[in-house]
Write a protein that holds these residues in place. Structure first.
Motif, PDB file in Angstrom:
ATOM      1  N   GLY A   1      -3.966  24.271 -22.426  1.00  0.00           N
ATOM      2  CA  GLY A   1      -2.541  24.559 -22.445  1.00  0.00           C
ATOM      3  C   GLY A   1      -1.829  24.337 -21.127  1.00  0.00           C
ATOM      4  O   GLY A   1      -0.780  24.915 -20.889  1.00  0.00           O
ATOM      5  N   ASP A   2      -2.385  23.491 -20.248  1.00  0.00           N
ATOM      6  CA  ASP A   2      -1.672  23.170 -19.010  1.00  0.00           C
ATOM      7  C   ASP A   2      -0.325  22.563 -19.340  1.00  0.00           C
ATOM      8  O   ASP A   2      -0.126  21.968 -20.388  1.00  0.00           O
ATOM      9  CB  ASP A   2      -2.478  22.176 -18.163  1.00  0.00           C
ATOM     10  N   GLU A   3       0.591  22.655 -18.400  1.00  0.00           N
ATOM     11  CA  GLU A   3       1.931  22.134 -18.627  1.00  0.00           C
ATOM     12  C   GLU A   3       1.962  20.612 -18.519  1.00  0.00           C
ATOM     13  O   GLU A   3       1.071  19.983 -17.940  1.00  0.00           O
ATOM     14  CB  GLU A   3       2.910  22.741 -17.636  1.00  0.00           C
ATOM     15  N   ILE A   4       2.997  20.048 -19.100  1.00  0.00           N
ATOM     16  CA  ILE A   4       3.309  18.636 -18.943  1.00  0.00           C
ATOM     17  C   ILE A   4       4.664  18.581 -18.266  1.00  0.00           C
ATOM     18  O   ILE A   4       5.628  19.187 -18.734  1.00  0.00           O
ATOM     19  CB  ILE A   4       3.338  17.893 -20.295  1.00  0.00           C
ATOM     20  N   GLU A   5       4.711  17.873 -17.129  1.00  0.00           N
ATOM     21  CA  GLU A   5       5.955  17.774 -16.372  1.00  0.00           C
ATOM     22  C   GLU A   5       6.694  16.502 -16.745  1.00  0.00           C
ATOM     23  O   GLU A   5       6.141  15.411 -16.646  1.00  0.00           O
ATOM     24  CB  GLU A   5       5.668  17.754 -14.866  1.00  0.00           C
ATOM     25  N   GLY A   6       7.922  16.669 -17.172  1.00  0.00           N
ATOM     26  CA  GLY A   6       8.804  15.540 -17.380  1.00  0.00           C
ATOM     27  C   GLY A   6       8.944  15.089 -18.814  1.00  0.00           C
ATOM     28  O   GLY A   6       7.961  14.968 -19.533  1.00  0.00           O
ATOM     29  N   ARG A   7      10.194  14.866 -19.185  1.00  0.00           N
ATOM     30  CA  ARG A   7      10.495  14.352 -20.524  1.00  0.00           C
ATOM     31  C   ARG A   7       9.895  12.973 -20.743  1.00  0.00           C
ATOM     32  O   ARG A   7       9.365  12.684 -21.802  1.00  0.00           O
ATOM     33  CB  ARG A   7      12.011  14.260 -20.723  1.00  0.00           C
ATOM     34  N   THR A   8      10.022  12.123 -19.729  1.00  0.00           N
ATOM     35  CA  THR A   8       9.533  10.752 -19.867  1.00  0.00           C
ATOM     36  C   THR A   8       8.022  10.745 -20.065  1.00  0.00           C
ATOM     37  O   THR A   8       7.498  10.026 -20.915  1.00  0.00           O
ATOM     38  CB  THR A   8       9.935   9.902 -18.643  1.00  0.00           C
ATOM     39  N   ARG A   9       7.309  11.559 -19.301  1.00  0.00           N
ATOM     40  CA  ARG A   9       5.853  11.640 -19.449  1.00  0.00           C
ATOM     41  C   ARG A   9       5.479  12.116 -20.851  1.00  0.00           C
ATOM     42  O   ARG A   9       4.616  11.542 -21.505  1.00  0.00           O
ATOM     43  CB  ARG A   9       5.249  12.578 -18.406  1.00  0.00           C
TER      44      ARG A   9
ATOM     45  N   GLU B   1      13.266  20.887 -28.809  1.00  0.00           N
ATOM     46  CA  GLU B   1      14.271  21.958 -28.842  1.00  0.00           C
ATOM     47  C   GLU B   1      13.928  22.974 -29.933  1.00  0.00           C
ATOM     48  O   GLU B   1      14.000  24.184 -29.718  1.00  0.00           O
ATOM     49  CB  GLU B   1      15.666  21.382 -29.091  1.00  0.00           C
ATOM     50  N   TYR B   2      13.543  22.472 -31.106  1.00  0.00           N
ATOM     51  CA  TYR B   2      13.168  23.345 -32.214  1.00  0.00           C
ATOM     52  C   TYR B   2      11.960  24.213 -31.825  1.00  0.00           C
ATOM     53  O   TYR B   2      11.959  25.426 -32.062  1.00  0.00           O
ATOM     54  CB  TYR B   2      12.842  22.518 -33.466  1.00  0.00           C
ATOM     55  N   LEU B   3      10.931  23.584 -31.249  1.00  0.00           N
ATOM     56  CA  LEU B   3       9.724  24.321 -30.873  1.00  0.00           C
ATOM     57  C   LEU B   3      10.015  25.379 -29.814  1.00  0.00           C
ATOM     58  O   LEU B   3       9.442  26.464 -29.842  1.00  0.00           O
ATOM     59  CB  LEU B   3       8.648  23.341 -30.376  1.00  0.00           C
ATOM     60  N   ASP B   4      10.935  25.068 -28.906  1.00  0.00           N
ATOM     61  CA  ASP B   4      11.352  26.038 -27.889  1.00  0.00           C
ATOM     62  C   ASP B   4      12.089  27.199 -28.554  1.00  0.00           C
ATOM     63  O   ASP B   4      11.794  28.374 -28.289  1.00  0.00           O
ATOM     64  CB  ASP B   4      12.229  25.351 -26.843  1.00  0.00           C
ATOM     65  N   ASP B   5      13.029  26.886 -29.434  1.00  0.00           N
ATOM     66  CA  ASP B   5      13.784  27.927 -30.130  1.00  0.00           C
ATOM     67  C   ASP B   5      12.877  28.809 -30.991  1.00  0.00           C
ATOM     68  O   ASP B   5      13.127  30.007 -31.139  1.00  0.00           O
ATOM     69  CB  ASP B   5      14.877  27.313 -31.012  1.00  0.00           C
ATOM     70  N   ALA B   6      11.813  28.213 -31.549  1.00  0.00           N
ATOM     71  CA  ALA B   6      10.882  28.955 -32.411  1.00  0.00           C
ATOM     72  C   ALA B   6       9.872  29.762 -31.600  1.00  0.00           C
ATOM     73  O   ALA B   6       9.072  30.503 -32.171  1.00  0.00           O
ATOM     74  CB  ALA B   6      10.148  27.980 -33.331  1.00  0.00           C
ATOM     75  N   GLY B   7       9.899  29.621 -30.271  1.00  0.00           N
ATOM     76  CA  GLY B   7       8.982  30.374 -29.425  1.00  0.00           C
ATOM     77  C   GLY B   7       7.579  29.794 -29.369  1.00  0.00           C
ATOM     78  O   GLY B   7       6.646  30.474 -28.950  1.00  0.00           O
ATOM     79  N   LEU B   8       7.414  28.533 -29.783  1.00  0.00           N
ATOM     80  CA  LEU B   8       6.093  27.906 -29.765  1.00  0.00           C
ATOM     81  C   LEU B   8       5.792  27.205 -28.439  1.00  0.00           C
ATOM     82  O   LEU B   8       4.637  27.009 -28.089  1.00  0.00           O
ATOM     83  CB  LEU B   8       5.957  26.919 -30.927  1.00  0.00           C
ATOM     84  N   ILE B   9       6.857  26.835 -27.718  1.00  0.00           N
ATOM     85  CA  ILE B   9       6.694  26.245 -26.393  1.00  0.00           C
ATOM     86  C   ILE B   9       7.703  26.876 -25.450  1.00  0.00           C
ATOM     87  O   ILE B   9       8.696  27.466 -25.886  1.00  0.00           O
ATOM     88  CB  ILE B   9       6.868  24.703 -26.379  1.00  0.00           C
ATOM     89  N   GLU B  10       7.424  26.743 -24.159  1.00  0.00           N
ATOM     90  CA  GLU B  10       8.394  27.099 -23.122  1.00  0.00           C
ATOM     91  C   GLU B  10       8.851  25.795 -22.494  1.00  0.00           C
ATOM     92  O   GLU B  10       8.031  24.949 -22.128  1.00  0.00           O
ATOM     93  CB  GLU B  10       7.748  27.972 -22.051  1.00  0.00           C
TER      94      GLU B  10
ATOM     95  N   PRO C   1       2.774  25.374 -23.829  1.00  0.00           N
ATOM     96  CA  PRO C   1       2.735  26.155 -25.076  1.00  0.00           C
ATOM     97  C   PRO C   1       2.781  27.651 -24.773  1.00  0.00           C
ATOM     98  O   PRO C   1       2.320  28.093 -23.727  1.00  0.00           O
ATOM     99  CB  PRO C   1       1.396  25.768 -25.693  1.00  0.00           C
ATOM    100  N   THR C   2       3.345  28.406 -25.675  1.00  0.00           N
ATOM    101  CA  THR C   2       3.293  29.867 -25.584  1.00  0.00           C
ATOM    102  C   THR C   2       2.012  30.334 -26.286  1.00  0.00           C
ATOM    103  O   THR C   2       1.317  29.542 -26.925  1.00  0.00           O
ATOM    104  CB  THR C   2       4.499  30.500 -26.288  1.00  0.00           C
TER     105      THR C   2
END
Length: 150
Positions: free
Chosen positions: A16-24, A68-77, A94-95
């Motif tokens: 669950g490490d983060e991914i930096e950047g929209r393009t990535r 955006e949906y996944l963020d709103d649903a609390g599945l990702i930050e 991921p949350t």
């Protein structure tokens, strides 16, 4: 299953490490779709991201909408950071709820294969300089470099 599984298994991959950047994140999901090939239709019931050639290669508006949906649903930050150059850098992770959702999906064999691919892609490309990742995508999929500003 829905195409949202792809960014979710990517974000869940490797602990669950983060991914930096929209393009990535766009490039990693694109590579997942390409690698899954025909299996993608079985896994996602034909619901892929329909990537187009854009400024920095493969781009999907549907992916932004799903994030955006996944963020709103609390599945990702999804964090936004103002950069010195006036741009915004997005970071995705991921949350706990999102990680549990992915684990629930992994009862399906196709989802397990997608997760294995996500782990490989994230391991290979997430630490790479973004410019190198874009160059690799362009070399492998030159059609998606047609509208590039890179």
């Amino acid at each position: 299953m829905h195409r949202k599984l792809l960014p979710m298994v990517l974000l869940d991959a490797c602990g669950g490490d983060e991914i930096e950047g929209r393009t990535r994140l766009q490039k990693l999901v694109f590579l997942m779709e390409q690698e899954l090939g025909e299996q993608l239709d079985v896994l996602l019931d034909g619901s892929d991201y329909n990537f187009i050639a854009y400024d920095y290669g493969p781009f999907s508006k549907q992916l932004y909408d799903d994030l955006e949906y996944l963020d709103d649903a609390g599945l990702i930050e999804m964090e936004e950071e103002d950069m010195a150059n006036g741009k915004i850098k997005f970071t995705y992770r991921p949350t706990d709820k999102g990680q549990k959702w992915v684990q629930h999906q992994l009862s399906d064999q196709n989802a397990q294969e997608a997760q294995s691919l996500a782990e490989d892609l994230k391991s290979e490309y997430n630490g790479m300089l973004l410019s190198d990742l874009i160059d690799e995508v362009y070399a492998e999929y030159p059609k998606f470099a047609e509208n590039s500003v890179w």
